[in-house]
Structure formats: structure tokens, C-alpha cells
Design an enzyme around this catalytic site. Structure first.
Site, PDB file in Angstrom:
ATOM      1  N   LYS A 208      17.302  50.595 -30.922  1.00 19.75           N
ATOM      2  CA  LYS A 208      17.258  48.737 -31.013  1.00 19.75           C
ATOM      3  C   LYS A 208      19.562  48.425 -30.990  1.00 19.75           C
ATOM      4  O   LYS A 208      19.811  48.947 -31.457  1.00 19.75           O
ATOM      5  CB  LYS A 208      16.795  48.770 -32.386  1.00 19.75           C
ATOM      6  CG  LYS A 208      16.221  47.001 -32.484  1.00 19.75           C
ATOM      7  CD  LYS A 208      16.100  46.608 -34.078  1.00 19.75           C
ATOM      8  CE  LYS A 208      15.985  45.350 -33.906  1.00 19.75           C
ATOM      9  NZ  LYS A 208      15.276  45.029 -35.427  1.00 19.75           N
ATOM     10  N   GLU A 259      17.295  34.103 -44.529  1.00 20.58           N
ATOM     11  CA  GLU A 259      17.376  35.622 -45.115  1.00 20.58           C
ATOM     12  C   GLU A 259      19.037  35.753 -46.165  1.00 20.58           C
ATOM     13  O   GLU A 259      19.248  34.912 -45.737  1.00 20.58           O
ATOM     14  CB  GLU A 259      16.907  36.575 -44.594  1.00 20.58           C
ATOM     15  CG  GLU A 259      18.715  37.242 -43.612  1.00 20.58           C
ATOM     16  CD  GLU A 259      18.619  36.926 -42.595  1.00 20.58           C
ATOM     17  OE1 GLU A 259      18.270  35.556 -42.016  1.00 20.58           O
ATOM     18  OE2 GLU A 259      18.762  37.202 -41.291  1.00 20.58           O
ATOM     19  N   GLU A 303       8.784  46.019 -35.754  1.00 20.86           N
ATOM     20  CA  GLU A 303      10.177  45.529 -36.035  1.00 20.86           C
ATOM     21  C   GLU A 303      10.757  45.092 -36.994  1.00 20.86           C
ATOM     22  O   GLU A 303      12.238  45.207 -37.335  1.00 20.86           O
ATOM     23  CB  GLU A 303      10.219  44.269 -35.237  1.00 20.86           C
ATOM     24  CG  GLU A 303      11.705  43.462 -35.183  1.00 20.86           C
ATOM     25  CD  GLU A 303      11.794  42.427 -33.770  1.00 20.86           C
ATOM     26  OE1 GLU A 303      12.992  41.380 -34.178  1.00 20.86           O
ATOM     27  OE2 GLU A 303      11.133  42.020 -33.168  1.00 20.86           O
TER      28      GLU A 303
END
Length: 400
Positions: A208, A259, A303
């Protein structure tokens, strides 16, 4: 605000050698929020950090802490803060505000020339509130051989600033005319970068990589200030962490992050994994339907799981037992919805929040896997310098 500022002249941090010594004056003031404070200190270094009704703002610099490139930049900043500040100002633990670049070999150049690899400010003036209308104001004045004079000046400055902040402020409710020019960057180079990264993934060296791209917006002079922009982000995205850091007048980093990378409070660690996204639609029914689709998406759930697993794996050696929610929930914001999982652990004695940041940054949500290889792939593929984009920003105090 049009009234002149009281004499709150910053003390150059370069003049300070060894532990920083200063006097502090404190006031409780009634303010509607941080806007008047920030606008009052236009032309000075300043910042705002806010989530929901809670906020903290600061202006001017009593002392600056700047790190050097390398993997030890987190510990270097922490050691400098503890070595030069000590733990307390006599009443409170001290906060420093700032952040780090995405990469540890970042050089402050171009648009990032005011943002070194690590930079934190101990502010001269600091204020924080929580939606009640009351806020705590602190004014600091450095002293050398005359602590009494520094204390007198701090008290006088606090009185003057409290008087200014108590004055009613006219709020212009009209929308600014934001005529300007927007450019999306080089689309062909972006497509080339995506193809290059896909080829690397097919080769098996990474699983990724998270690429970013830029949009440049040129707005007519005076049409929008960074204070206007961060307040719009804060008010429209109440579930996010809004931030604004202006280390030099006229150069600022701001945003609204969904976040928190790491929080350490009362011996407990809190972090959130955010990955997997969908839109909000035009109605509440569409929002709910899209949220349900996100929770059922195998691609987005995978993911998200990658990010959760990586963060927990990196925290275990520091904390032992790490707990996460069994299933993610949907964090629904004004213009986007994310999958979010809350992570919690107990911090062993002696651990600090920068220990956690050093271990967690960068997460797969902003980089990829394996982390070091993905970071190099991103560096080669992206046609711009990330600088502080996707780097950790925030504040920490002298208790860690």
C-alpha cells in the site's frame, strides 16, 4: 479589532541561554471564543487548537524549540523542552505548540521555508476556553536579574489585554467575496505517479502507498484571512481537530483532522485509526445509506483493518496491553464520512506522548506498508514536497 495592542513585545528566544525564567500573570476573562484574541495579534506568531467547544490559542513566542533532521527529532525536542523549561511555572505544567514534518530528512525550503523538521513554541500569551464564555488567560514575561520587574510588567500586560478582550466585537456576518484562481497541479504527472506506484505494488515490495496531490488557490488580497478559514473549518467540522499554526507572520499551516494520532492523559493512551471514506449525499437519508454502504464495503474495511493492526502492533512494545473497538463505526462530518476505530492502552511509568508519536508516525493512513519502503516510494513518485503535510501537529506539556 481596531484598537491598538498593548505593549506585548516578544522577547527574542535566541537571547535565552540555559533554563527559561519568567513571571506569569493569570486572569479569567469572558470571551465569546478565540477569534478576537487571534485577530488582536495579527502580525505576530500565533496559533489555535480546537475540538468541539474546547479550544486553546496562543500568540508571540517566549521561547522556540527547533529540531534537526534525523530519526531522533522527537526525543530531541522533548529533551530540549525539559532541559530548558523544567516542569512547572509555579502553578501549571507548561504547554508547547507546534509540530513535525512528514519526513525526518525534511529541509525548510520553498513554501515550507518557515517550517523546519520540528518546531514548537512556548508562547508569551496563552488563552484557553471551553464554550462557557469564560477563558483562562496567561501572560508571561522573561526575567533575568529582576524577577520583580518582570512580574510587574506581566501583571500590567494581563490587565491591558483583559480590558481589550472584554470589549464587544462587531461580527461581519456577510460572506466574503472569494474570487480567485485555482490550479490542480500537473494532472499528467499525477497520473504517471499513480502508474509508477501501482507497478511497485505489483512487484511485491509494498502492499500500500498513499499518494497526495495539491491544489493551489490564489485569493484576492484581503478577501480571506487564515483566522476566517480555521474558524470555518472548526464550525463546519465539529467532530474534527481544527488547528492553525502561524510560526511567522503571514505563513500558516491549518486544517481540520478527523483523527488524533496519540493522546496521553492521566496514564492512559488514546488514539484513533481513521481509514476508508465515503461522501455524505444531499439528504440525511442519503448520508445514512452511504454510511451503511461504507460499513459493508470489503475494500474499505480491509483498508481500515490494515491501519488498526499496524497502530496496535506499534503500541504493544511500549504499553503491553492494547485494546481497540471490535468493529469500526462511522465518523460523519460535514462533507465526508470515515470509518473510525478508537484505540486505548495504559501507559507505563515514564512514557510520554512523543514516545507514542515517534512509534506511530507515519501510519498506513498517510503513508503505506511496509512503512519505510512506502515512504521512499512516495518521495520519488509525488511531484511536490510534503513538508509538514501529513506530519504530526499539536501540543504537549512538561508532564509528557
Amino acid at each position: 479589532m481596531t484598537s491598538p495592542a498593548p505593549d506585548l513585545s516578544p522577547v527574542p528566544s535566541a537571547a535565552m541561554v540555559g533554563p527559561v525564567r519568567f513571571a506569569t500573570a493569570r486572569r479569567v476573562v469572558e470571551v465569546a471564543g478565540p477569534r478576537a484574541f487571534l485577530e488582536h495579534f495579527s502580525g505576530h506568531p500565533r496559533g489555535l487548537w480546537a475540538r468541539g467547544p474546547r479550544w486553546a490559542a496562543h500568540a508571540q513566542v517566549l521561547h522556540a524549540f527547533e529540531g534537526s533532521p534525523g530519526a531522533d527529532r522527537f526525543r530531541e525536542i522533548e529533551a530540549a523542552v525539559h532541559g530548558e523549561l523544567g516542569g512547572w511555572d509555579g502553578v501549571d505544567s507548561l504547554r508547547v505548540y507546534g509540530g513535525f514534518s512528514f519526513r525526518d530528512d525534511h529541509l525548510p525550503e520553498g513554501v515550507w521555508s518557515s517550517f523546519p523538521v520540528a518546531l514548537f513554541h512556548l508562547p508569551r500569551i496563552e488563552i484557553d476556553g471551553e464554550g462557557s464564555g469564560l477563558a483562562r488567560l496567561r501572560v508571561r514575561v522573561a526575567h533575568g536579574s529582576d524577577p520583580a520587574e518582570a512580574e510587574r510588567r506581566a501583571e500590567a500586560e494581563a490587565d491591558a489585554l483583559a480590558e481589550v478582550l472584554a470589549r464587544p466585537v462587531a461580527v461581519d456576518g456577510s460572506r466574503p467575496d472569494l474570487r480567485g484562481r485555482t490550479s490542480e497541479g500537473d494532472a499528467e504527472r499525477w497520473q504517471d505517479a499513480v502508474r509508477d506506484v501501482l507497478e511497485v505494488i505489483r512487484g511485491g515490495s509494498i502492499s500500500k502507498a498513499v499518494l497526495a496531490r495539491t491544489t493551489d488557490v490564489e485569493i484576492d488580497d484581503g478577501a480571506l484571512s487564515p483566522v476566517d478559514l480555521v474558524h470555518a473549518l472548526w464550525s463546519q467540522h465539529r467532530g474534527t481537530h481544527a488547528f492553525f499554526f502561524e510560526p511567522e507572520p503571514g505563513v500558516a499551516l491549518l486544517g481540520a483532522a478527523p483523527e488524533v494520532l496519540a493522546t496521553l492523559r492521566d496514564g492512559r493512551i488514546f488514539a484513533t485509526a481513521v481509514a476508508g471514506s465515503v461522501g455524505v449525499g444531499a439528504t440525511e437519508e442519503e448520508r445514512a445509506a452511504l454510511a451503511g454502504r461504507l460499513l459493508a464495503s470489503a475494500k474499505d474495511l480491509e483498508e481500515h483493518r490494515i491501519v488498526v493492526d499496524d497502530m496496535m502492533d506499534r503500541l504493544r512494545p511500549l504499553t503491553g496491553t492494547v485494546r481497540a473497538q471490535l468493529t469500526p463505526h462511522v465518523l460523519s462530518l460535514a462533507r465526508i464520512q470515515h470509518l473510525e476505530t478508537e484505540i486505548e492502552a495504559v501507559a507505563p511509568e515514564g512514557r510520554t506522548v512523543l514516545d507514542l508519536v515517534a512509534e506511530l508516525h507515519p501510519t498506513p493512513a498517510v503513508c503505506g506498508l511496509p512503512r519505510d519502503v512506502a515512504a521512499e516510494v512516495i518521495e520519488e513518485a509525488e511531484p511536490f514536497d510534503r513538508g509538514w503535510y501529513a506530519g504530526p501537529v499539536g501540543w504537549f506539556d512538561t508532564e509528557g
